[in-house]
Design a protein around this motif. Structure first.
Motif, PDB file in Angstrom:
ATOM      1  N   ALA A 167      22.196  35.010  77.566  1.00  0.00           N
ATOM      2  CA  ALA A 167      23.420  35.800  77.630  1.00  0.00           C
ATOM      3  C   ALA A 167      24.259  35.613  76.375  1.00  0.00           C
ATOM      4  O   ALA A 167      24.820  36.576  75.831  1.00  0.00           O
ATOM      5  CB  ALA A 167      24.228  35.411  78.871  1.00  0.00           C
ATOM      6  N   ALA A 168      24.346  34.368  75.892  1.00  0.00           N
ATOM      7  CA  ALA A 168      25.136  34.088  74.681  1.00  0.00           C
ATOM      8  C   ALA A 168      24.586  34.844  73.480  1.00  0.00           C
ATOM      9  O   ALA A 168      25.348  35.238  72.584  1.00  0.00           O
ATOM     10  CB  ALA A 168      25.134  32.582  74.411  1.00  0.00           C
ATOM     11  N   LEU A 169      23.271  35.066  73.450  1.00  0.00           N
ATOM     12  CA  LEU A 169      22.678  35.835  72.349  1.00  0.00           C
ATOM     13  C   LEU A 169      22.925  37.327  72.524  1.00  0.00           C
ATOM     14  O   LEU A 169      23.305  38.018  71.574  1.00  0.00           O
ATOM     15  CB  LEU A 169      21.173  35.552  72.296  1.00  0.00           C
ATOM     16  CG  LEU A 169      20.394  36.340  71.233  1.00  0.00           C
ATOM     17  CD1 LEU A 169      20.743  35.827  69.841  1.00  0.00           C
ATOM     18  CD2 LEU A 169      18.890  36.231  71.475  1.00  0.00           C
ATOM     19  N   LEU A 170      22.745  37.843  73.734  1.00  0.00           N
ATOM     20  CA  LEU A 170      22.795  39.291  73.947  1.00  0.00           C
ATOM     21  C   LEU A 170      24.202  39.866  73.858  1.00  0.00           C
ATOM     22  O   LEU A 170      24.357  41.064  73.628  1.00  0.00           O
ATOM     23  CB  LEU A 170      22.172  39.639  75.311  1.00  0.00           C
ATOM     24  CG  LEU A 170      20.674  39.348  75.461  1.00  0.00           C
ATOM     25  CD1 LEU A 170      20.184  39.776  76.837  1.00  0.00           C
ATOM     26  CD2 LEU A 170      19.865  40.057  74.370  1.00  0.00           C
ATOM     27  N   VAL A 171      25.228  39.045  74.051  1.00  0.00           N
ATOM     28  CA  VAL A 171      26.592  39.589  73.934  1.00  0.00           C
ATOM     29  C   VAL A 171      26.990  39.794  72.479  1.00  0.00           C
ATOM     30  O   VAL A 171      27.955  40.510  72.188  1.00  0.00           O
ATOM     31  CB  VAL A 171      27.630  38.666  74.621  1.00  0.00           C
ATOM     32  CG1 VAL A 171      27.349  38.551  76.108  1.00  0.00           C
ATOM     33  CG2 VAL A 171      27.690  37.301  73.959  1.00  0.00           C
ATOM     34  N   ARG A 172      26.244  39.215  71.546  1.00  0.00           N
ATOM     35  CA  ARG A 172      26.579  39.346  70.129  1.00  0.00           C
ATOM     36  C   ARG A 172      26.115  40.694  69.596  1.00  0.00           C
ATOM     37  O   ARG A 172      25.141  41.278  70.075  1.00  0.00           O
ATOM     38  CB  ARG A 172      25.924  38.206  69.337  1.00  0.00           C
ATOM     39  CG  ARG A 172      26.422  36.828  69.705  1.00  0.00           C
ATOM     40  CD  ARG A 172      25.525  35.742  69.137  1.00  0.00           C
ATOM     41  NE  ARG A 172      25.398  35.842  67.675  1.00  0.00           N
ATOM     42  CZ  ARG A 172      24.526  35.156  66.960  1.00  0.00           C
ATOM     43  NH1 ARG A 172      23.669  34.327  67.567  1.00  0.00           N
ATOM     44  NH2 ARG A 172      24.476  35.289  65.648  1.00  0.00           N
ATOM     45  N   ASP A 173      26.808  41.192  68.600  1.00  0.00           N
ATOM     46  CA  ASP A 173      26.475  42.456  67.953  1.00  0.00           C
ATOM     47  C   ASP A 173      25.501  42.173  66.807  1.00  0.00           C
ATOM     48  O   ASP A 173      25.905  41.925  65.680  1.00  0.00           O
ATOM     49  CB  ASP A 173      27.745  43.133  67.447  1.00  0.00           C
ATOM     50  CG  ASP A 173      27.468  44.550  66.950  1.00  0.00           C
ATOM     51  OD1 ASP A 173      26.377  45.070  67.246  1.00  0.00           O
ATOM     52  OD2 ASP A 173      28.331  45.129  66.266  1.00  0.00           O
ATOM     53  N   LEU A 174      24.213  42.209  67.121  1.00  0.00           N
ATOM     54  CA  LEU A 174      23.179  41.828  66.157  1.00  0.00           C
ATOM     55  C   LEU A 174      22.303  43.020  65.826  1.00  0.00           C
ATOM     56  O   LEU A 174      22.073  43.899  66.658  1.00  0.00           O
ATOM     57  CB  LEU A 174      22.313  40.705  66.738  1.00  0.00           C
ATOM     58  CG  LEU A 174      23.033  39.390  67.049  1.00  0.00           C
ATOM     59  CD1 LEU A 174      22.157  38.496  67.915  1.00  0.00           C
ATOM     60  CD2 LEU A 174      23.408  38.672  65.750  1.00  0.00           C
ATOM     61  N   ASP A 175      21.777  43.042  64.598  1.00  0.00           N
ATOM     62  CA  ASP A 175      20.869  44.114  64.176  1.00  0.00           C
ATOM     63  C   ASP A 175      19.429  43.823  64.575  1.00  0.00           C
ATOM     64  O   ASP A 175      18.649  44.747  64.844  1.00  0.00           O
ATOM     65  CB  ASP A 175      20.943  44.299  62.658  1.00  0.00           C
ATOM     66  CG  ASP A 175      22.328  44.680  62.187  1.00  0.00           C
ATOM     67  OD1 ASP A 175      22.851  45.699  62.672  1.00  0.00           O
ATOM     68  OD2 ASP A 175      22.894  43.955  61.350  1.00  0.00           O
ATOM     69  N   VAL A 176      19.049  42.549  64.594  1.00  0.00           N
ATOM     70  CA  VAL A 176      17.675  42.153  64.921  1.00  0.00           C
ATOM     71  C   VAL A 176      17.723  41.047  65.966  1.00  0.00           C
ATOM     72  O   VAL A 176      18.425  40.044  65.792  1.00  0.00           O
ATOM     73  CB  VAL A 176      16.909  41.657  63.680  1.00  0.00           C
ATOM     74  CG1 VAL A 176      15.507  41.178  64.077  1.00  0.00           C
ATOM     75  CG2 VAL A 176      16.817  42.749  62.623  1.00  0.00           C
TER      76      VAL A 176
END
Length: 606
Positions: A134-143
């Motif tokens: 969840a901590a990763l998916l809430v971030r606005d990431l390109d990859v």
């Protein structure tokens, strides 16, 4: 599509072997990539290089300016002294993050049952894993680079994650790559497959099903060394193409090519032979639960008034949320647990074995070599084809070479220990086998090998797994343990995993069991709850007869369609009227098959 990151001539060497040798590849906007390969071939190593976590021995990874990359590793780096909320949204106030629909969706989908103010150190392994995701998916990431993201997720969680990734990258902006043994997940979310093997990365267009087809085509042209592997993948392709109507309605690979490859491939299991052999070993009575309930602490029923009949050769998948009572149900079946009320009738010849999630069977064998562990055994079981399989043959089929035999058990990898655990369970010659999350630590090749082995095992099989591909592949019927205020109940799922997900989405964790659902390996007789209307015995019998009739007609009409195809292929191409007549016949047959499939689905879900 904009280029996001790339790898040039990557070389990675471990002390005893070269993992990657001159690998060049890249990710661009819209790429949805699945990484497959045997355990230890370098999938996770490649992902860590792409994420910048590790450095290659030579070569380089370049990331376009401004591109952000995030990775879910197999081991998280969460601070044990921070709270769940802080790990996911940091110091942002609730009114700030709650207005972002993506963050709300992630929290609801992954950690709705995890206390927001709980310390990371107090979480279970599964809760901690979901918090890290969840901590990763809430971030606005390109990859996004995801290494085994489905670990510790149940069927609903895996389905949610697939939907999230498809929606997140639907516009072709950004990319992700995923390593997972969950083949349903791979086929659902990926459009490109990278196979990591022998120091190289070989790309294939399409998801897992397309990759299987390409592997079969490639292996057919390979040397005789690859013959066994090719035959195994060909068998899996046959199952993919011959699945239920719901699966074949949306094929994800070239149908004509697939049909040609499996033209002479028999069904994955000889059900008649397996049932006959199972009956000879077990008799007609295996296990029957009669109004069985299990109460813990003298208060709440974990299971309530379960009536269920298991017959010889039944292959059953068990679904249910954490704490629903799946393990309790299996304990009743194996005899490890006695009911608080009701009865459990067990056949006199029943010998049950349980492949548990842990590896306690190997604890006392840690210092022994594999060859010493299996030395006392001579024959594991007689397969449906009538062949006696020796311990050595089973080890070979599960990926152990002669070089492995001198290896102490303690030095085996996690996947190798899991496979050895299965070998030892089978060597005990059970006739009722319970598999509890058997896919842990196995790669896709070894999962296919395990499924191939189980196809010939003559006994009653029960499987608990969040891996829906495995459930659909090795079992013929699925059941759900559903919670209710009065205790867990059991319900047959004619529609399989899809029906279970629909029930859960509709809030059905509290309904009673569904009596006498057609198509199951026996009758369910727990009392019906709100909204259920038990069918009479005559109605169930009529439904089963019509289902069998429809299946025979579908098989016949499919054969008719194949004959028309052959006629069209051999027909004079200049005879347009003749070809049009054949095409009209084919359309008529296909329309009839479609109607039959719809009626089949209607009956199966009633």
């Amino acid at each position: 599509m904009a280029h996001l990151l790339g790898a040039e001539q990557l070389r990675l060497k471990f002390p005893n072997r070269i993992v990657l040798d001159g690998v060049s590849l890249g990710l661009s906007d819209g790429d949805n990539v699945g990484l497959v390969g045997r355990n230890g071939d370098g999938k996770s190593s490649l992902m860590r290089l792409l994420a910048g976590r590790n450095e290659p021995d030579s070569g380089r990874v370049t990331v376009r300016r401004g591109v952000t990359v995030g990775m879910l590793d197999q081991t998280d780096a969460l601070d044990p002294d921070e709270t769940v909320g802080h790990a996911i949204v940091g110091t942002a106030a609730e009114h700030e993050w709650a207005r972002d629909p993506r963050i709300r969706d992630v929290i609801t989908g992954l950690v709705s049952d995890v206390p927001w103010d709980q310390l990371i150190s107090a979480l279970s392994g599964g809760q901690r894993r979901r918090t890290a995701l969840a901590a990763l998916l809430v971030r606005d990431l390109d990859v996004l680079l995801l290494d085994e993201p489905t670990n510790h997720l149940d069927v609903e969680g895996v389905t949610w994650l697939a939907g999230h990734l498809k929606a997140r990258f639907a516009g072709g902006q950004g990319a992700f790559a995923v390593v997972t043994h969950d083949r349903w997940f791979l086929d659902e979310v990926t459009t490109t497959t990278w196979e990591v093997h022998d120091g190289i990365v070989e790309p294939f267009e399409g998801g897992y099903a397309a990759y299987v087809l390409a592997r079969v085509e490639r292996d057919r042209q390979a040397s005789t060394i690859a013959a066994k592997r090719a035959n195994l993948m060909k068998k899996e392709l046959a199952w993919l193409r011959r699945g239920a109507p719901a699966r074949t309605a949306k094929p994800k690979f070239r149908i004509d090519a697939a049909n040609a490859l499996i033209a002479d491939e028999p069904p994955v299991r000889d059900t008649v032979a397996l049932t006959r052999m199972a009956t000879s070993r077990l008799g007609r009575d295996v296990v029957e639960l009669v109004d069985a309930s299990v109460t813990y602490d003298g208060e709440h029923d974990v299971l309530h008034d379960i009536s269920w009949h298991l017959g010889p050769g039944d292959r059953v998948g068990i679904l249910g949320g954490n704490g629903a009572g799946k393990s309790t149900l299996l304990g009743l079946v194996t005899g490890d647990l006695a009911p608080t009320s009701g009865r459990v009738r067990r056949g006199k010849t029943v010998k049950a074995s349980w492949l548990s999630q842990d590896l306690h069977e190997l604890t006392d064998l840690a210092n022994q070599r594999i060859t010493d562990v299996i030395a006392p055994y001579r024959v594991a079981f007689t397969s449906a084809s009538g062949d006696d399989l020796t311990p050595g043959q089973i080890l070979e089929r599960l990926g152990f070479t002669s070089a492995h035999l001198a290896t102490p058990v303690k030095d085996l990898s996690g996947g190798q220990k899991r496979r050895l655990q299965l070998v030892l369970v089978l060597l005990g010659e059970p006739n009722v086998l319970v598999l509890d999350e058997p896919t842990n630590d196995m790669d896709t090749d070894m999962l296919a090998a395990m499924e191939d082995l189980l196809d010939g095992w003559p006994g009653t099989l029960l499987v608990v797994s969040h891996d829906r591909y495995l459930l659909e592949r090795v079992t013929d019927n699925q059941y759900a343990v559903l919670g209710s205020p009065d205790g867990g109940t059991l319900r047959h799922l004619p529609g399989g995993v899809e029906e279970y997900l629909a029930l859960r989405a509709a809030g059905a964790g509290s309904g009673a069991a569904r009596p006498g659902a057609p198509g199951g390996p026996g009758a369910l007789t727990a009392g019906g709850g709100a909204g259920s209307s038990p069918a009479s015995g005559a109605e169930r019998h009529a439904a089963r007869k019509e289902l069998a009739s429809i299946e025979r007609r579908m098989e016949k009409r499919s054969g008719d369609a194949a004959k028309v195809h052959d006629s069209m292929a051999a027909h004079d191409p200049s005879d347009y009227p003749g070809l049009e007549k054949l095409a009209a016949q084919l359309r008529e047959i296909q329309a009839e098959v479609t109607e039959l499939e719809e009626r089949w689905m209607e009956l199966a879900s009633d």
